[in-house]
Scaffold this motif. Structure first.
Motif, PDB file in Angstrom:
ATOM      1  N   ILE A   5       0.840  -1.208   0.000  1.00  0.00           N
ATOM      2  CA  ILE A   5       0.000   0.000   0.000  1.00  0.00           C
ATOM      3  C   ILE A   5       0.869   1.250   0.000  1.00  0.00           C
ATOM      4  O   ILE A   5       0.642   2.187  -0.771  1.00  0.00           O
ATOM      5  N   LEU A   9       1.118   3.992  -3.092  1.00  0.00           N
ATOM      6  CA  LEU A   9       0.799   5.406  -2.875  1.00  0.00           C
ATOM      7  C   LEU A   9       1.917   6.306  -3.386  1.00  0.00           C
ATOM      8  O   LEU A   9       1.666   7.332  -4.013  1.00  0.00           O
ATOM      9  N   SER A  98      -9.330  10.590  -0.285  1.00  0.00           N
ATOM     10  CA  SER A  98     -10.161   9.395  -0.465  1.00  0.00           C
ATOM     11  C   SER A  98      -9.743   8.589  -1.687  1.00  0.00           C
ATOM     12  O   SER A  98      -9.721   7.346  -1.654  1.00  0.00           O
ATOM     13  N   ALA A 101      -6.525   6.751  -0.886  1.00  0.00           N
ATOM     14  CA  ALA A 101      -6.791   5.590  -0.029  1.00  0.00           C
ATOM     15  C   ALA A 101      -7.414   4.446  -0.827  1.00  0.00           C
ATOM     16  O   ALA A 101      -7.009   3.284  -0.698  1.00  0.00           O
ATOM     17  N   ALA A 102      -8.387   4.768  -1.668  1.00  0.00           N
ATOM     18  CA  ALA A 102      -9.080   3.734  -2.429  1.00  0.00           C
ATOM     19  C   ALA A 102      -8.159   3.057  -3.441  1.00  0.00           C
ATOM     20  O   ALA A 102      -8.157   1.823  -3.572  1.00  0.00           O
ATOM     21  N   SER A 104      -4.834   2.877  -3.449  1.00  0.00           N
ATOM     22  CA  SER A 104      -3.772   2.085  -2.806  1.00  0.00           C
ATOM     23  C   SER A 104      -4.323   0.792  -2.224  1.00  0.00           C
ATOM     24  O   SER A 104      -3.666  -0.261  -2.293  1.00  0.00           O
ATOM     25  N   LEU A 105      -5.535   0.833  -1.681  1.00  0.00           N
ATOM     26  CA  LEU A 105      -6.144  -0.397  -1.170  1.00  0.00           C
ATOM     27  C   LEU A 105      -6.459  -1.365  -2.307  1.00  0.00           C
ATOM     28  O   LEU A 105      -6.342  -2.592  -2.153  1.00  0.00           O
ATOM     29  N   SER A 106      -6.830  -0.825  -3.467  1.00  0.00           N
ATOM     30  CA  SER A 106      -7.150  -1.694  -4.615  1.00  0.00           C
ATOM     31  C   SER A 106      -5.927  -2.474  -5.089  1.00  0.00           C
ATOM     32  O   SER A 106      -6.070  -3.510  -5.752  1.00  0.00           O
ATOM     33  N   ILE A 116     -14.108  -2.308  -2.273  1.00  0.00           N
ATOM     34  CA  ILE A 116     -13.806  -0.893  -2.055  1.00  0.00           C
ATOM     35  C   ILE A 116     -14.886  -0.090  -2.759  1.00  0.00           C
ATOM     36  O   ILE A 116     -15.126  -0.276  -3.956  1.00  0.00           O
ATOM     37  N   GLN A 357      -2.797   7.088   3.290  1.00  0.00           N
ATOM     38  CA  GLN A 357      -2.167   5.841   3.742  1.00  0.00           C
ATOM     39  C   GLN A 357      -2.841   5.322   5.008  1.00  0.00           C
ATOM     40  O   GLN A 357      -3.150   4.122   5.120  1.00  0.00           O
ATOM     41  N   SER A 360      -6.234   3.871   4.217  1.00  0.00           N
ATOM     42  CA  SER A 360      -6.086   2.592   3.529  1.00  0.00           C
ATOM     43  C   SER A 360      -5.662   1.489   4.495  1.00  0.00           C
ATOM     44  O   SER A 360      -6.188   0.364   4.450  1.00  0.00           O
TER      45      SER A 360
END
Length: 387
Positions: A5, A9, A98, A101-102, A104-106, A116, A357, A360
């Motif tokens: 993650i 980012l 947002s 975060a989205a 990087s989580l993906s 997500i 970060q 996430s």
């Protein structure tokens, strides 16, 4: 997973800054955020999110999803600006945080499970779309909602005020002032209403406020207006406080109308906002991850005197709304032109990346540790019972 993650980012660092700058450079008022909405949608599509545009028939709203099943982690984008003022409250950074975060989580969720969700919510300043979405069940299948708001000080998520928008209308006879001596006008009734509210406001609880303006009341000093309209925002710590105040104002309007023999009406002209309920378990996890991401100094829960549309959502699903300092100059005031310009500084961008970060990583903790989600939801249900 966490390192993946962080690395991802950093790889999209410039893209996130460009997003912040684009929205800042193209300020659009509530429900007219066409450029910002399109820019956000294009980024999400680029990273293989499935995007529903014109969501619930709101042209500048969207619903994007990556992954399948639960837990469903939702990130909120806001991107409207204040007319003639621009992004003086930093909504450009809400979106970039947002999205960071989205995305990087993906980059890791395919190796895990869950979904997500990114929801584009226009119109925060005027009858926010989040409240409409809440009423239409958009959040009913979501497990947690995460967002962070730029500010002049970093603080944990606290509460907000409940808000009820009330419109008052008086209708009387139109006529020249010189020909209507001895009779009351709609403007007389309107002005009396403001005077009485001003007197009564001194006796209401200090946490509650009544703010109003006259929105219609004539075109010429010599001509009595047939209609006089005013709009008020009633704010209080809880919605039941505000609804009690609303009833008193409606009774006042009827009494004034009867006394002056003028037709009176009172009505809700925008959707009300409920007070924000912060999920403290979720807030604790986020604060830990924020420190791990490099933002160490975090103030206690901030209870804002503003109303937040997320408040209504927080009565349906566990939410947090922490505040992140994006300024390195203590002289800068929130909601000033200087604050808006500061959102594009290297200091602010560093905070955007670190906050994205932390959001996430908070989502990752929830996905990886089922017991955390159970704790979050248990607290949520207890909070609802105590209202």
């Amino acid at each position: 997973m966490k390192q993946n993650i962080v690395s991802f980012l950093h790889s999209i660092d410039k893209e996130i800054f460009n997003l912040s700058k684009y929205i800042y450079d193209n300020p659009e008022v509530s429900f007219h955020e066409y450029k910002s909405c399109s820019y956000l949608i294009n980024i999400l599509k680029k990273y293989n999110f499935n995007v529903k545009e014109n969501f619930i028939n709101i042209p500048t709203a969207f619903y994007a999803q990556y992954g399948d099943g639960h837990p469903k982690i939702c990130f909120i984008c806001e991107y409207d600006a204040i007319e003639n003022e621009g992004h003086i409250t930093g909504h450009n950074l809400i979106s970039s945080i947002s999205i960071g975060a989205a995305l990087s989580l993906s980059s890791v969720i395919d190796k895990l499970h869950g979904s997500i969700i990114v929801i584009g919510c226009p119109g925060e300043f005027i009858g926010s779309s989040k409240v409409t979405m809440a009423k239409q069940g958009v959040f009913n299948d979501i497990d947690v909602v995460l967002m962070a708001h730029p500010d002049i000080a970093t603080a944990e998520s606290g509460t907000s005020m409940a808000l009820l928008p009330l419109k008052i209308m008086y209708r009387g006879e139109l006529g020249l002032k010189s020909r209507t001596v001895g009779s009351y006008s709609s403007l007389d009734a309107c002005l009396l209403t403001f005077n009485v509210i001003n007197a009564l406001s001194k006796g209401i609880q200090h946490e509650m406020t009544i703010d109003g303006i006259i929105t219609k009341g004539g075109t010429s000093p010599s001509l009595l207006p047939s209609e006089c309209e005013s709009k008020f925002y009633l704010r209080g710590p809880k919605m039941w406080h505000v609804t009690e105040l609303e009833k008193k104002l409606r009774d006042l309007v009827k009494t004034i109308g009867d006394l002056m023999d003028i037709h009176s009406e009172s009505s809700i002209y925008e959707l009300p906002y409920e007070e924000l309920i912060t999920n403290t378990t979720l807030s604790r996890i986020f604060s830990h991850n924020l420190k791990e991401s490099g933002i160490i100094e975090i103030g206690p829960a901030k209870n804002t005197l503003s109303a937040l549309s997320l408040g209504t959502v927080s009565h349906l699903v566990p939410c947090i709304h922490p505040y992140i300092s994006v300024i390195d100059d203590d002289r800068i005031k929130y909601s000033s032109k200087e604050f808006g310009m500061a959102t594009l500084s290297p200091f602010a961008h560093d905070k955007v990346i670190k906050t994205a970060q932390a959001l996430s990583l908070t989502a990752l903790d929830i996905i990886e540790k089922e017991s955390l989600l159970q704790e979050i939801k248990s607290e949520f249900h207890l909070q609802l019972k105590s209202i």
